[in-house]
Design a protein around this motif. Structure first.
Motif, PDB file in Angstrom:
ATOM      1  N   LEU A 182       8.465   3.732   8.831  1.00  0.00           N
ATOM      2  CA  LEU A 182       8.522   5.188   8.819  1.00  0.00           C
ATOM      3  C   LEU A 182       8.242   5.588   7.378  1.00  0.00           C
ATOM      4  O   LEU A 182       9.011   5.240   6.473  1.00  0.00           O
ATOM      5  CB  LEU A 182       9.894   5.705   9.237  1.00  0.00           C
ATOM      6  CG  LEU A 182      10.053   7.224   9.119  1.00  0.00           C
ATOM      7  CD1 LEU A 182       9.357   7.918  10.285  1.00  0.00           C
ATOM      8  CD2 LEU A 182      11.511   7.623   9.042  1.00  0.00           C
ATOM      9  N   ILE A 183       7.124   6.273   7.161  1.00  0.00           N
ATOM     10  CA  ILE A 183       6.724   6.694   5.822  1.00  0.00           C
ATOM     11  C   ILE A 183       7.077   8.175   5.700  1.00  0.00           C
ATOM     12  O   ILE A 183       6.559   9.008   6.443  1.00  0.00           O
ATOM     13  CB  ILE A 183       5.216   6.475   5.597  1.00  0.00           C
ATOM     14  CG1 ILE A 183       4.837   5.027   5.917  1.00  0.00           C
ATOM     15  CG2 ILE A 183       4.846   6.839   4.164  1.00  0.00           C
ATOM     16  CD1 ILE A 183       3.342   4.780   5.961  1.00  0.00           C
ATOM     17  N   CYS A 184       7.961   8.480   4.767  1.00  0.00           N
ATOM     18  CA  CYS A 184       8.480   9.842   4.628  1.00  0.00           C
ATOM     19  C   CYS A 184       7.664  10.643   3.622  1.00  0.00           C
ATOM     20  O   CYS A 184       7.209  10.115   2.608  1.00  0.00           O
ATOM     21  CB  CYS A 184       9.931   9.795   4.189  1.00  0.00           C
ATOM     22  SG  CYS A 184      10.987   8.965   5.388  1.00  0.00           S
ATOM     23  N   ARG A 227       0.841  -1.210   0.000  1.00  0.00           N
ATOM     24  CA  ARG A 227       0.000   0.000   0.000  1.00  0.00           C
ATOM     25  C   ARG A 227       0.872   1.255   0.000  1.00  0.00           C
ATOM     26  O   ARG A 227       0.595   2.222  -0.704  1.00  0.00           O
ATOM     27  CB  ARG A 227      -0.922  -0.043   1.220  1.00  0.00           C
ATOM     28  CG  ARG A 227      -1.698   1.225   1.496  1.00  0.00           C
ATOM     29  CD  ARG A 227      -2.720   1.506   0.386  1.00  0.00           C
ATOM     30  NE  ARG A 227      -3.570   2.601   0.774  1.00  0.00           N
ATOM     31  CZ  ARG A 227      -3.267   3.893   0.615  1.00  0.00           C
ATOM     32  NH1 ARG A 227      -2.122   4.253   0.071  1.00  0.00           N
ATOM     33  NH2 ARG A 227      -4.117   4.814   0.995  1.00  0.00           N
ATOM     34  N   ILE A 228       1.937   1.227   0.798  1.00  0.00           N
ATOM     35  CA  ILE A 228       2.853   2.371   0.874  1.00  0.00           C
ATOM     36  C   ILE A 228       3.550   2.574  -0.473  1.00  0.00           C
ATOM     37  O   ILE A 228       3.639   3.700  -0.983  1.00  0.00           O
ATOM     38  CB  ILE A 228       3.879   2.170   2.009  1.00  0.00           C
ATOM     39  CG1 ILE A 228       3.166   2.152   3.366  1.00  0.00           C
ATOM     40  CG2 ILE A 228       4.959   3.244   1.964  1.00  0.00           C
ATOM     41  CD1 ILE A 228       4.020   1.614   4.500  1.00  0.00           C
ATOM     42  N   VAL A 229       4.026   1.487  -1.062  1.00  0.00           N
ATOM     43  CA  VAL A 229       4.700   1.557  -2.360  1.00  0.00           C
ATOM     44  C   VAL A 229       3.743   2.093  -3.422  1.00  0.00           C
ATOM     45  O   VAL A 229       4.111   2.963  -4.223  1.00  0.00           O
ATOM     46  CB  VAL A 229       5.264   0.172  -2.757  1.00  0.00           C
ATOM     47  CG1 VAL A 229       5.713   0.161  -4.212  1.00  0.00           C
ATOM     48  CG2 VAL A 229       6.416  -0.209  -1.842  1.00  0.00           C
ATOM     49  N   SER A 230       2.505   1.609  -3.414  1.00  0.00           N
ATOM     50  CA  SER A 230       1.535   2.062  -4.421  1.00  0.00           C
ATOM     51  C   SER A 230       1.215   3.549  -4.267  1.00  0.00           C
ATOM     52  O   SER A 230       0.833   4.204  -5.228  1.00  0.00           O
ATOM     53  CB  SER A 230       0.251   1.231  -4.371  1.00  0.00           C
ATOM     54  OG  SER A 230      -0.514   1.547  -3.227  1.00  0.00           O
ATOM     55  N   GLY A 231       1.400   4.090  -3.063  1.00  0.00           N
ATOM     56  CA  GLY A 231       1.195   5.516  -2.836  1.00  0.00           C
ATOM     57  C   GLY A 231       2.385   6.363  -3.247  1.00  0.00           C
ATOM     58  O   GLY A 231       2.330   7.595  -3.190  1.00  0.00           O
ATOM     59  N   GLY A 232       3.480   5.712  -3.629  1.00  0.00           N
ATOM     60  CA  GLY A 232       4.664   6.431  -4.090  1.00  0.00           C
ATOM     61  C   GLY A 232       5.530   6.994  -2.977  1.00  0.00           C
ATOM     62  O   GLY A 232       6.358   7.874  -3.224  1.00  0.00           O
ATOM     63  N   TYR A 233       5.376   6.490  -1.769  1.00  0.00           N
ATOM     64  CA  TYR A 233       6.131   7.016  -0.626  1.00  0.00           C
ATOM     65  C   TYR A 233       7.442   6.267  -0.422  1.00  0.00           C
ATOM     66  O   TYR A 233       7.533   5.062  -0.673  1.00  0.00           O
ATOM     67  CB  TYR A 233       5.315   6.900   0.658  1.00  0.00           C
ATOM     68  CG  TYR A 233       4.049   7.705   0.643  1.00  0.00           C
ATOM     69  CD1 TYR A 233       4.091   9.095   0.774  1.00  0.00           C
ATOM     70  CD2 TYR A 233       2.814   7.095   0.491  1.00  0.00           C
ATOM     71  CE1 TYR A 233       2.925   9.846   0.763  1.00  0.00           C
ATOM     72  CE2 TYR A 233       1.642   7.835   0.476  1.00  0.00           C
ATOM     73  CZ  TYR A 233       1.707   9.208   0.613  1.00  0.00           C
ATOM     74  OH  TYR A 233       0.550   9.948   0.592  1.00  0.00           O
ATOM     75  N   SER A 234       8.438   6.969   0.078  1.00  0.00           N
ATOM     76  CA  SER A 234       9.663   6.348   0.563  1.00  0.00           C
ATOM     77  C   SER A 234       9.410   5.906   1.994  1.00  0.00           C
ATOM     78  O   SER A 234       8.707   6.588   2.748  1.00  0.00           O
ATOM     79  CB  SER A 234      10.828   7.335   0.533  1.00  0.00           C
ATOM     80  OG  SER A 234      11.120   7.703  -0.794  1.00  0.00           O
ATOM     81  N   PHE A 235       9.997   4.777   2.372  1.00  0.00           N
ATOM     82  CA  PHE A 235       9.761   4.268   3.722  1.00  0.00           C
ATOM     83  C   PHE A 235      10.981   3.493   4.205  1.00  0.00           C
ATOM     84  O   PHE A 235      11.824   3.069   3.405  1.00  0.00           O
ATOM     85  CB  PHE A 235       8.509   3.391   3.760  1.00  0.00           C
ATOM     86  CG  PHE A 235       8.625   2.134   2.938  1.00  0.00           C
ATOM     87  CD1 PHE A 235       9.013   0.940   3.532  1.00  0.00           C
ATOM     88  CD2 PHE A 235       8.372   2.159   1.586  1.00  0.00           C
ATOM     89  CE1 PHE A 235       9.144  -0.208   2.773  1.00  0.00           C
ATOM     90  CE2 PHE A 235       8.495   1.014   0.813  1.00  0.00           C
ATOM     91  CZ  PHE A 235       8.880  -0.173   1.414  1.00  0.00           C
TER      92      PHE A 235
END
Length: 146
Positions: free
Chosen positions: A100-102, A73-81
């Motif tokens: 930690l989602i940046c 889900r985080i990857v699909s949102g385009g976030y670095s984590f």
């Protein structure tokens, strides 16, 4: 619910950044995280786990599966984590793997936490420290903590 909030606020979140581990505590500043966010052009970060939805302890296998789904889900949102873990003061409660989602603002962070049945997340705004933020689900009574 008060006991649950106190448990969240006594949690230490240890995050593995490229330059080493940082420790976040609610109601505290973290200069190392601020430097990392500034270096990368981010204003915010959130620590979220998919472990133990609704504060009900589940198996390691269920928690790992939920965290893998959250990672997608985080990857699909385009976030670095970056990976981490949250550990409270209760020795009977095992540390919970987290992310930690940046660069994520509070509203989308709360939406992700709610998708995975979480009552709260740790939110860090550049220069303002880390605070616990309750989701809509977290405003009601917990079956575990009451």
């Amino acid at each position: 619910m008060r006991a649950l909030i106190e448990a969240y606020e006594s949690t230490t979140f240890r995050i593995e950044l490229p330059d080493g581990e940082v420790a976040l505590r609610p109601r505290s500043l973290c200069h190392e995280l601020d430097q990392f966010l500034t270096k990368n052009g981010w204003q915010y970060a959130a620590v979220i786990t998919a472990f133990n939805p609704k504060s009900i302890e589940t198996t390691r296998e269920q928690n790992d599966l939920a965290n893998r789904e959250m990672e997608l889900r985080i990857v699909s949102g385009g976030y670095s984590f970056f990976p981490g873990a949250g550990a409270g003061e209760d020795p009977d409660w095992q540390p919970e793997d987290s992310f930690l989602i940046c660069g994520i603002a509070l509203k989308p962070a709360l939406e992700i936490a709610e998708e995975f049945g979480q009552y709260a997340l740790a939110f860090h705004a550049l220069g303002q420290g880390t605070v616990m933020e309750l989701t809509r689900s977290g405003s009601g009574p917990s079956p575990v903590w009451g």
